[in-house]
Enzyme design. Structure first.
Site, mmCIF file in Angstrom:
data_model
loop_
_atom_site.group_PDB
_atom_site.id
_atom_site.type_symbol
_atom_site.label_atom_id
_atom_site.label_comp_id
_atom_site.label_asym_id
_atom_site.label_seq_id
_atom_site.Cartn_x
_atom_site.Cartn_y
_atom_site.Cartn_z
ATOM 1 N N LEU A 69 43.762 32.800 22.413
ATOM 2 C CA LEU A 69 44.366 31.843 23.348
ATOM 3 C C LEU A 69 44.000 30.407 22.996
ATOM 4 O O LEU A 69 44.853 29.503 23.044
ATOM 5 C CB LEU A 69 43.909 32.187 24.775
ATOM 6 C CG LEU A 69 44.514 31.373 25.906
ATOM 7 C CD1 LEU A 69 46.031 31.409 25.889
ATOM 8 C CD2 LEU A 69 43.987 31.883 27.247
ATOM 9 N N TRP A 108 42.081 40.988 25.283
ATOM 10 C CA TRP A 108 41.448 42.084 26.029
ATOM 11 C C TRP A 108 41.099 41.681 27.460
ATOM 12 O O TRP A 108 40.646 42.518 28.240
ATOM 13 C CB TRP A 108 40.150 42.518 25.335
ATOM 14 C CG TRP A 108 40.349 43.195 24.021
ATOM 15 C CD1 TRP A 108 41.472 43.160 23.219
ATOM 16 C CD2 TRP A 108 39.399 44.004 23.324
ATOM 17 N NE1 TRP A 108 41.262 43.881 22.076
ATOM 18 C CE2 TRP A 108 40.001 44.420 22.117
ATOM 19 C CE3 TRP A 108 38.103 44.406 23.598
ATOM 20 C CZ2 TRP A 108 39.348 45.226 21.191
ATOM 21 C CZ3 TRP A 108 37.446 45.203 22.669
ATOM 22 C CH2 TRP A 108 38.062 45.610 21.486
ATOM 23 N N GLU A 162 37.123 36.830 42.623
ATOM 24 C CA GLU A 162 36.143 37.416 41.712
ATOM 25 C C GLU A 162 34.762 36.870 42.081
ATOM 26 O O GLU A 162 34.637 35.910 42.846
ATOM 27 C CB GLU A 162 36.498 37.125 40.248
ATOM 28 C CG GLU A 162 37.674 37.974 39.773
ATOM 29 C CD GLU A 162 37.931 37.900 38.275
ATOM 30 O OE1 GLU A 162 37.235 37.153 37.577
ATOM 31 O OE2 GLU A 162 38.855 38.582 37.815
ATOM 32 N N HIS A 176 28.221 41.724 31.014
ATOM 33 C CA HIS A 176 29.101 42.146 32.103
ATOM 34 C C HIS A 176 28.527 43.410 32.726
ATOM 35 O O HIS A 176 28.185 44.356 32.008
ATOM 36 C CB HIS A 176 30.513 42.411 31.573
ATOM 37 C CG HIS A 176 31.551 42.436 32.655
ATOM 38 N ND1 HIS A 176 31.588 43.422 33.613
ATOM 39 C CD2 HIS A 176 32.565 41.598 32.941
ATOM 40 C CE1 HIS A 176 32.598 43.184 34.443
ATOM 41 N NE2 HIS A 176 33.203 42.073 34.056
ATOM 42 N N ARG A 236 27.235 37.041 38.079
ATOM 43 C CA ARG A 236 27.309 38.154 37.131
ATOM 44 C C ARG A 236 25.945 38.534 36.579
ATOM 45 O O ARG A 236 25.665 39.712 36.332
ATOM 46 C CB ARG A 236 28.263 37.748 36.008
ATOM 47 C CG ARG A 236 28.772 38.892 35.224
ATOM 48 C CD ARG A 236 29.897 38.477 34.321
ATOM 49 N NE ARG A 236 31.186 38.524 34.989
ATOM 50 C CZ ARG A 236 32.332 38.196 34.401
ATOM 51 N NH1 ARG A 236 32.343 37.808 33.146
ATOM 52 N NH2 ARG A 236 33.460 38.271 35.068
ATOM 53 N N HIS A 293 29.267 40.347 26.758
ATOM 54 C CA HIS A 293 30.658 40.129 27.146
ATOM 55 C C HIS A 293 31.149 38.738 26.757
ATOM 56 O O HIS A 293 32.314 38.554 26.431
ATOM 57 C CB HIS A 293 30.763 40.320 28.666
ATOM 58 C CG HIS A 293 32.129 40.135 29.235
ATOM 59 N ND1 HIS A 293 33.189 40.955 28.916
ATOM 60 C CD2 HIS A 293 32.622 39.226 30.129
ATOM 61 C CE1 HIS A 293 34.271 40.566 29.579
ATOM 62 N NE2 HIS A 293 33.956 39.509 30.302
ATOM 63 N N ARG A 306 28.574 31.862 32.907
ATOM 64 C CA ARG A 306 29.984 31.508 33.110
ATOM 65 C C ARG A 306 30.531 32.120 34.401
ATOM 66 O O ARG A 306 30.294 33.293 34.700
ATOM 67 C CB ARG A 306 30.811 32.024 31.920
ATOM 68 C CG ARG A 306 32.287 31.749 32.019
ATOM 69 C CD ARG A 306 32.993 32.335 30.812
ATOM 70 N NE ARG A 306 32.789 33.763 30.719
ATOM 71 C CZ ARG A 306 33.632 34.675 31.177
ATOM 72 N NH1 ARG A 306 34.754 34.310 31.750
ATOM 73 N NH2 ARG A 306 33.358 35.951 31.047
HETATM 74 C C1 SIN Z 1 36.581 40.730 34.432
HETATM 75 O O1 SIN Z 1 37.752 40.933 34.640
HETATM 76 O O2 SIN Z 1 35.684 41.285 35.033
HETATM 77 C C2 SIN Z 1 36.190 39.773 33.360
HETATM 78 C C3 SIN Z 1 36.660 38.436 33.686
HETATM 79 C C4 SIN Z 1 35.886 37.444 32.894
HETATM 80 O O3 SIN Z 1 35.039 37.823 32.090
HETATM 81 O O4 SIN Z 1 36.099 36.259 33.114
#
Ligand code: SIN
Length: 500
Positions: free
Chosen positions: A16, A46, A115, A231, A276, A335, A370
């Protein structure tokens, strides 16, 4: 070795960030070089989450910036976060204008979801969990149709060409077994992250931090390489890389439990939506204690799973597990790399002629941790800024050379590197483990001197050893508290030192 001259940005990477830069470089000619066909072997394809942006009437870029800074644990650069979040809506609209089929609400606006660590629902998604591939497909189509863009889908970056003043003047590309030197007024590294350095990762295994290693070798500043994001819900189903179970599942109410069905982070409704790093450590601790860690989506999502989260559902079913009936076994896995090549929002690095964007860059927007779904926004928004800046670079004359390409690691040595990185430079770190990792790196370096994955791994490990505190994604069991003052790590070859 042949040498060619390209009159425009040379962009290494077709994810991207790289394609956003290429599209915005117009009318300059952009040459995009990737080691694999577009849409393959890049993390953005992904991505399951989406693009974070202040899109709802209860949201604002300043609120998004505040959440970004809070997640980043003292190391987010406020101006970079302000620019990123201010670009949010325009970036999503630009992607939509290129054909990215974002989910819409009943009024035709962008549907947004919640999220972890976001104070508002602000993640624009595509088909539930298919954002990355759908968005990138739209950009690939636009890039293929753009007359100013040429794409080589079989070229591997092997070196950077510099003049005696250190200015980057081009790159060495391996293509069909031959080396080609490409001189260009600007080289844009959009080479992705370093998750492949870890045995447990959700990213393409080919991403070994080689762009960062080459930039470091050329003398560019590397910022905060110790900050790797793990992650919490990589699916532990025996696959390498590990399929991701998107955080949005927890946004919809799925819960983290141990093998006995006890909540990992307590029963509060939002307990599993903490930042996270906190959730990743809880998952890691439960597994280390032998309790196991599972994502239970049966009650919250249940029969809706196949159409709400088709990519995760398909991955589960391929692994022989029906998430409507069975909790998903999960582990914390590498991740995203918050650290990387120090760069501004327009991709400028500390070396003239060299730009960096996307996961290989560290622009200061992620700090130590992040915020979810900020990376696709950064890739597109700062990718566009980078393409425009790189298009303004001028050609230079005079001698310019590249050092010989570094050797590759043998598969068994790469496997050993990945094991030691996951074991010693993973979710929980300490001096003894990091020192052991350095000894392994020394041993591997004797077998493949100067191999780029070893340089990248060493940057992470040495900076992790030097950071005698815990902050964001970097957790030291021997220094569990954060230092009073948040400090960046800034590294330049040949010496490694803490600064600022
Ligand atoms: C996720 O969908 O859990 C990952 C999103 C991200 O890493 O920003």
């Amino acid at each position: 070795m042949s040498r060619i001259e390209h009159d425009g940005p040379l962009i290494i990477g077709g994810g991207l960030a790289g394609l956003s830069a290429a599209l915005e470089a117009a009318p300059r000619r952009a040459l995009v070089v990737t080691p694999a066909p577009l849409l393959q072997a890049c993390s953005s394809a992904w991505a399951q989450g989406g693009v974070a942006a202040a899109l709802s009437h209860t949201d604002a870029p300043a609120l998004h910036a505040a959440d970004t800074e809070a997640a980043g644990a003292g190391l987010v650069e406020a101006e970079a976060a302000r620019l990123l979040t201010a670009d949010g809506r325009e970036t999503v609209e630009w992607l939509a204008s290129l054909g990215a089929p974002f989910d819409r609400d009943a009024a035709g606006g962008f549907a947004v979801s919640l999220e972890a660590a976001h104070s508002r629902a602000r993640v624009a998604r595509v088909g539930g969990d298919g954002a990355g591939r759908a968005i990138l497909s739209a950009l690939v189509a636009a890039a293929r149709a753009a007359p100013h863009i040429e794409v080589w889908e079989d070229g591997r970056l092997r070196g950077l060409i510099q003049d005696p003043a250190g200015r980057v003047r081009g790159a060495v590309i391996e293509r069909g077994g031959r080396l080609v030197e490409i001189l260009a007024p600007a080289v844009v590294l959009a080479t992705g992250g370093a998750g492949g350095l870890y045995a447990e990762t959700t990213t393409p295994a080919a991403l070994l931090g080689e762009g960062m290693a080459l930039a470091w070798r050329a003398g560019a500043e590397i910022l905060d390489p110790e900050f790797v994001q793990f992650h919490p819900t990589a699916m532990d189903v025996g696959l390498d890389p590990m399929p991701l179970a998107t955080e949005a599942l927890r946004g919809e109410g799925a819960r983290l439990v141990d093998g006995e069905g006890q909540f990992l982070l307590g029963g509060a409704l939002d307990a599993d939506l903490q930042s996270r790093d906190v959730v990743a450590r809880a998952v890691h601790a439960a597994r280390a204690a032998g309790r196991g860690a599972y994502l239970d989506a049966r009650a919250a999502i249940g029969a809706d799973f196949p159409h709400e989260f088709p990519a995760v559902f398909a991955a589960c079913m391929r692994a022989g597990l029906d998430p409507r009936e069975t909790p998903i076994p999960v582990a914390a896995a590498a991740h995203y790399h918050m650290g990387g090549i120090a760069a501004g929002p327009d991709g400028r690095t500390t070396l003239e002629g060299l730009f960096a964007v996307g996961e290989c860059a560290a622009t200061g927007v992620h700090g130590a941790n992040r915020l979810a779904s900020n990376s696709l926004l950064e890739a597109a928004a700062f990718g566009r800024r980078t393409g425009r800046a790189a298009a303004r670079a001028r050609t230079h004359a005079g001698p310019a050379v590249a050092p010989p390409p570094a050797p590759d690691l043998k598969p068994a040595d790469l496997a050993r590197l990945r094991q030691v990185m996951s074991a010693e430079a993973g979710v929980v770190r300490n001096a003894a483990g990091l020192t052991h990792a350095l000894a392994v790196l020394d041993d591997l370096d004797a077998r493949a001197p100067g191999a780029l994955p070893l340089i990248a791994a060493r940057l992470i490990v040495e900076a992790a050893l030097a950071r005698r505190e815990s902050r964001g994604g970097h957790w030291r069991s021997d220094f569990p508290t954060p230092a009073a003052e948040a400090r960046h790590t800034r590294l330049r070859a040949p010496s490694l030192a803490m600064a600022e």
